[in-house]
Design a protein around this motif. Structure first.
Motif, PDB file in Angstrom:
ATOM      1  N   GLY A  10      46.800  68.872  49.940  1.00 27.13           N
ATOM      2  CA  GLY A  10      45.657  69.705  49.510  1.00 27.13           C
ATOM      3  C   GLY A  10      44.336  68.477  49.405  1.00 27.13           C
ATOM      4  O   GLY A  10      43.388  69.041  48.554  1.00 27.13           O
ATOM      5  N   ALA A  11      44.635  67.428  48.630  1.00 28.17           N
ATOM      6  CA  ALA A  11      43.670  66.456  49.112  1.00 28.17           C
ATOM      7  C   ALA A  11      42.915  66.587  50.522  1.00 28.17           C
ATOM      8  O   ALA A  11      41.742  66.384  50.286  1.00 28.17           O
ATOM      9  CB  ALA A  11      44.478  64.554  48.274  1.00 28.17           C
ATOM     10  N   ARG A  12      43.804  66.593  51.219  1.00 35.40           N
ATOM     11  CA  ARG A  12      42.775  66.632  52.628  1.00 35.40           C
ATOM     12  C   ARG A  12      42.214  68.246  52.670  1.00 35.40           C
ATOM     13  O   ARG A  12      41.309  67.856  53.539  1.00 35.40           O
ATOM     14  CB  ARG A  12      44.650  66.701  53.735  1.00 35.40           C
ATOM     15  N   ALA A  13      42.419  68.676  52.035  1.00 41.22           N
ATOM     16  CA  ALA A  13      41.522  70.200  52.540  1.00 41.22           C
ATOM     17  C   ALA A  13      40.212  69.832  51.255  1.00 41.22           C
ATOM     18  O   ALA A  13      39.804  70.506  51.121  1.00 41.22           O
ATOM     19  CB  ALA A  13      42.354  70.853  51.564  1.00 41.22           C
ATOM     20  N   TYR A  14      40.623  69.318  50.192  1.00 36.24           N
ATOM     21  CA  TYR A  14      39.437  68.852  49.240  1.00 36.24           C
ATOM     22  C   TYR A  14      38.496  67.808  49.707  1.00 36.24           C
ATOM     23  O   TYR A  14      37.391  67.649  49.600  1.00 36.24           O
ATOM     24  CB  TYR A  14      40.220  68.355  47.591  1.00 36.24           C
ATOM     25  N   ALA A  15      38.871  66.233  50.421  1.00 32.69           N
ATOM     26  CA  ALA A  15      38.710  65.828  50.330  1.00 32.69           C
ATOM     27  C   ALA A  15      37.843  65.810  51.827  1.00 32.69           C
ATOM     28  O   ALA A  15      37.408  64.562  52.508  1.00 32.69           O
ATOM     29  CB  ALA A  15      38.791  64.642  49.571  1.00 32.69           C
ATOM     30  N   ASN A  16      38.920  66.284  52.892  1.00 32.25           N
ATOM     31  CA  ASN A  16      38.907  65.671  54.463  1.00 32.25           C
ATOM     32  C   ASN A  16      39.513  64.987  55.069  1.00 32.25           C
ATOM     33  O   ASN A  16      38.883  62.980  54.418  1.00 32.25           O
ATOM     34  CB  ASN A  16      37.061  66.178  54.717  1.00 32.25           C
ATOM     35  N   HIS A  17      40.012  64.672  55.343  1.00 31.02           N
ATOM     36  CA  HIS A  17      40.821  63.702  56.056  1.00 31.02           C
ATOM     37  C   HIS A  17      39.991  61.955  56.500  1.00 31.02           C
ATOM     38  O   HIS A  17      40.245  61.533  56.377  1.00 31.02           O
ATOM     39  CB  HIS A  17      41.779  64.558  57.251  1.00 31.02           C
ATOM     40  N   THR A  18      39.000  62.749  57.097  1.00 33.00           N
ATOM     41  CA  THR A  18      38.062  61.065  57.910  1.00 33.00           C
ATOM     42  C   THR A  18      37.979  60.392  56.420  1.00 33.00           C
ATOM     43  O   THR A  18      37.962  59.433  56.292  1.00 33.00           O
ATOM     44  CB  THR A  18      37.108  61.589  58.515  1.00 33.00           C
ATOM     45  N   TYR A  19      37.051  61.110  55.505  1.00 38.72           N
ATOM     46  CA  TYR A  19      36.821  60.475  54.824  1.00 38.72           C
ATOM     47  C   TYR A  19      37.956  59.965  53.416  1.00 38.72           C
ATOM     48  O   TYR A  19      37.740  59.354  53.162  1.00 38.72           O
ATOM     49  CB  TYR A  19      36.336  61.645  53.252  1.00 38.72           C
ATOM     50  N   LEU A  20      38.912  60.387  53.932  1.00 40.46           N
ATOM     51  CA  LEU A  20      39.251  59.989  53.170  1.00 40.46           C
ATOM     52  C   LEU A  20      40.309  58.379  53.372  1.00 40.46           C
ATOM     53  O   LEU A  20      40.755  57.540  52.302  1.00 40.46           O
ATOM     54  CB  LEU A  20      41.069  60.743  52.233  1.00 40.46           C
ATOM     55  N   VAL A  21      40.899  58.590  54.493  1.00 41.33           N
ATOM     56  CA  VAL A  21      41.089  57.565  55.590  1.00 41.33           C
ATOM     57  C   VAL A  21      40.206  56.171  55.207  1.00 41.33           C
ATOM     58  O   VAL A  21      39.933  55.071  55.757  1.00 41.33           O
ATOM     59  CB  VAL A  21      41.288  58.131  57.025  1.00 41.33           C
ATOM     60  N   LYS A  22      38.897  57.034  55.441  1.00 42.24           N
ATOM     61  CA  LYS A  22      37.622  55.905  55.433  1.00 42.24           C
ATOM     62  C   LYS A  22      37.736  55.125  53.848  1.00 42.24           C
ATOM     63  O   LYS A  22      37.407  54.323  53.873  1.00 42.24           O
ATOM     64  CB  LYS A  22      36.914  56.025  55.761  1.00 42.24           C
ATOM     65  N   LEU A  23      38.033  56.163  53.053  1.00 45.54           N
ATOM     66  CA  LEU A  23      37.825  54.801  51.644  1.00 45.54           C
ATOM     67  C   LEU A  23      39.184  53.991  51.782  1.00 45.54           C
ATOM     68  O   LEU A  23      38.724  52.706  51.312  1.00 45.54           O
ATOM     69  CB  LEU A  23      37.890  56.521  50.883  1.00 45.54           C
ATOM     70  N   VAL A  24      40.105  54.517  52.391  1.00 42.57           N
ATOM     71  CA  VAL A  24      41.534  53.762  52.316  1.00 42.57           C
ATOM     72  C   VAL A  24      40.722  51.965  53.442  1.00 42.57           C
ATOM     73  O   VAL A  24      41.308  51.779  52.513  1.00 42.57           O
ATOM     74  CB  VAL A  24      42.280  54.101  52.793  1.00 42.57           C
ATOM     75  N   GLU A  25      40.207  52.651  54.446  1.00 40.08           N
ATOM     76  CA  GLU A  25      40.335  50.975  54.890  1.00 40.08           C
ATOM     77  C   GLU A  25      38.762  50.103  54.660  1.00 40.08           C
ATOM     78  O   GLU A  25      39.197  49.137  54.388  1.00 40.08           O
ATOM     79  CB  GLU A  25      39.048  51.519  56.035  1.00 40.08           C
ATOM     80  N   ALA A  26      38.441  50.531  52.990  1.00 43.34           N
ATOM     81  CA  ALA A  26      37.090  50.427  52.363  1.00 43.34           C
ATOM     82  C   ALA A  26      38.326  49.489  51.634  1.00 43.34           C
ATOM     83  O   ALA A  26      38.059  48.065  51.584  1.00 43.34           O
ATOM     84  CB  ALA A  26      36.465  50.845  51.770  1.00 43.34           C
ATOM     85  N   ALA A  27      39.103  49.735  50.441  1.00 42.86           N
ATOM     86  CA  ALA A  27      40.298  49.120  50.687  1.00 42.86           C
ATOM     87  C   ALA A  27      40.365  48.119  50.735  1.00 42.86           C
ATOM     88  O   ALA A  27      40.779  47.182  49.850  1.00 42.86           O
ATOM     89  CB  ALA A  27      40.837  50.388  49.155  1.00 42.86           C
ATOM     90  N   VAL A  28      41.116  48.387  51.660  1.00 45.57           N
ATOM     91  CA  VAL A  28      41.811  47.445  52.768  1.00 45.57           C
ATOM     92  C   VAL A  28      41.147  45.894  52.874  1.00 45.57           C
ATOM     93  O   VAL A  28      41.439  44.860  52.556  1.00 45.57           O
ATOM     94  CB  VAL A  28      42.499  47.784  53.886  1.00 45.57           C
ATOM     95  N   GLN A  29      39.560  46.224  52.924  1.00 44.01           N
ATOM     96  CA  GLN A  29      38.984  45.796  53.295  1.00 44.01           C
ATOM     97  C   GLN A  29      38.095  44.578  51.859  1.00 44.01           C
ATOM     98  O   GLN A  29      38.444  43.275  52.138  1.00 44.01           O
ATOM     99  CB  GLN A  29      37.769  45.726  54.116  1.00 44.01           C
ATOM    100  N   GLU A  30      38.394  45.361  51.164  1.00 46.64           N
ATOM    101  CA  GLU A  30      38.068  44.649  49.765  1.00 46.64           C
ATOM    102  C   GLU A  30      39.375  43.787  49.162  1.00 46.64           C
ATOM    103  O   GLU A  30      38.968  43.026  47.964  1.00 46.64           O
ATOM    104  CB  GLU A  30      37.119  46.134  48.863  1.00 46.64           C
ATOM    105  N   ASN A  31      40.678  44.128  48.972  1.00 43.12           N
ATOM    106  CA  ASN A  31      41.828  43.560  49.070  1.00 43.12           C
ATOM    107  C   ASN A  31      42.565  43.236  50.148  1.00 43.12           C
ATOM    108  O   ASN A  31      43.389  43.888  50.301  1.00 43.12           O
ATOM    109  CB  ASN A  31      42.540  44.718  47.974  1.00 43.12           C
ATOM    110  N   PRO A  32      42.110  41.950  51.008  1.00 40.82           N
ATOM    111  CA  PRO A  32      43.087  41.895  52.662  1.00 40.82           C
ATOM    112  C   PRO A  32      43.844  41.221  51.570  1.00 40.82           C
ATOM    113  O   PRO A  32      44.865  40.987  52.818  1.00 40.82           O
ATOM    114  CB  PRO A  32      42.323  40.783  53.272  1.00 40.82           C
ATOM    115  N   GLN A  33      44.275  40.618  50.236  1.00 41.75           N
ATOM    116  CA  GLN A  33      45.314  39.686  50.411  1.00 41.75           C
ATOM    117  C   GLN A  33      47.076  40.949  49.837  1.00 41.75           C
ATOM    118  O   GLN A  33      47.554  40.046  49.743  1.00 41.75           O
ATOM    119  CB  GLN A  33      45.289  39.254  48.684  1.00 41.75           C
ATOM    120  N   ILE A  34      46.416  42.190  49.292  1.00 37.97           N
ATOM    121  CA  ILE A  34      47.417  42.996  49.390  1.00 37.97           C
ATOM    122  C   ILE A  34      47.864  43.956  50.731  1.00 37.97           C
ATOM    123  O   ILE A  34      47.780  44.100  51.231  1.00 37.97           O
ATOM    124  CB  ILE A  34      47.527  43.635  48.062  1.00 37.97           C
TER     125      ILE A  34
END
Length: 333
Positions: free
Chosen positions: A63-87
């Motif tokens: 449902g999240a993929r249908a709502y937000a689009n796979h690519t947007y979600l992956v890129k948001l997660v990639e951004a979170a990884v860059q902001e939190n490289p220690q975890i």
């Protein structure tokens, strides 16, 4: 193929759950798997995990993929990884129901997928799970499977109360051996959504508050005996904090008899073999309660940033509470 996939994951900064679960199993804690649907949720979860030095799983439903689009979600997660490289951060598909959906997520950057064939026969569950495992492992991705069915509603997962079934411990060894799955979601009495139990299934305490039936720790303990060292997963594990149910109702909502799983039971499960605990409804409640409150107190405001800021903080506070007092994963990164 695996080495190429590992290089891609390394470049994204994402990890699989394999090492996470090994450490959690031996350390007597669990990793929180929090469902993500938009930027504010991703930010709130990962900021809390980053500040508390906790590993975390960001999971995406069909449902999240249908709502937000796979690519947007992956890129948001990639951004979170860059902001939190220690975890360590893993990106997981929650309740994949077909091989094609799992394959799409594996090919699209996820490091972990769940194939949920629990509604099928035991034999068909094994066959579909094995198919996903073979493709996932060839691409360096891990697989969660499920035995038993949970009641409740979450996105497109819907099982009426009374139609759920506890996991049969006598089946778990054969299932894991034949499928090669990396973790197993079992049914011990948790349930999806904010309305996990009918009032008739519960008792009321002295204050008149509904108390849900206890989790079947006997089923969990028997599964542990049959699968020593193997990571177990609990779905439908939101606790539905009554403070946020009251907040939603106080500011115009209508959520009678919403009830969840007691946090002390989840903490006990985390001390055993449960390495991953799924939490979604609690985040939704915290966000919605705070947004409703903001609208009531600021009827003249219309900028989404104004009401999404406290909503994001509510997510962060909720996740921080779970990490510290339910999962026990603070400081484990």
């Amino acid at each position: 193929m695996v080495s190429k996939r590992k290089k891609e994951m390394d470049e994204m900064g994402l990890v699989t759950t394999k090492e996470m679960f090994a450490k959690a199993y031996n350390g007597g804690y669990a990793i929180g798997a929090f469902n993500v649907n938009n930027m504010e949720i991703v930010q709130g979860i990962t900021e809390a995990a980053g500040e508390l030095n906790s590993p975390v799983i960001l999971q995406v439903s069909k449902g999240a993929r249908a709502y937000a689009n796979h690519t947007y979600l992956v890129k948001l997660v990639e951004a979170a990884v860059q902001e939190n490289p220690q975890i360590p951060i893993a990106l997981h598909l929650d309740h994949g129901d077909t091989f094609e959906l799992c394959k799409s997520c594996i090919d699209g950057g996820f490091t972990s997928v769940m194939i949920d064939a629990s509604s099928k026969s035991f034999e068909d569950n094994i066959a579909l799970t094995k198919q996903v495992v073979e493709y996932a492992h060839a691409h360096g991705v891990v697989v969660e499977a499920e035995l038993g069915t949970l009641a409740g509603v979450e996105d497109e997962v819907c099982v009426e109360a009374g139609h759920e079934s506890y996991t049969r411990p006598e089946e778990v060894e054969e299932f894991v051996d034949k499928t090669g799955c990396d973790s197993l979601a079992i049914a011990i009495g948790t349930s999806h959504g904010a309305y996990k139990f009918k009032a008739s299934q519960c008792t009321r305490n002295a204050d008149g508050v509904l108390v849900p039936p206890p989790l079947r720790f006997d089923v969990l303990e028997e599964c542990i005996k049959r699968l020593p060292g193997f990571p177990i997963v609990l779905h439908g594990s939101s606790s539905v904090p009554q403070e946020f149910v009251k907040m939603v109702n106080q500011y115009g909502g209508n959520m009678p008899d919403a009830i969840g799983i007691p946090e002390e039971e989840l903490r006990h499960a985390a001390e055993l073999a449960v390495c991953k605990i799924n939490i979604d409804s609690d985040i939704r409640l915290a966000m919605t309660g705070n947004i409703r409150k903001y609208f009531a107190e600021h009827p003249d405001h219309f900028d989404p940033r104004q009401y999404l800021k406290p909503a994001r903080q509510a997510v962060k506070d909720m996740v921080a509470h779970k990490i510290q007092y339910v999962l026990g994963s603070a400081g484990k990164a």
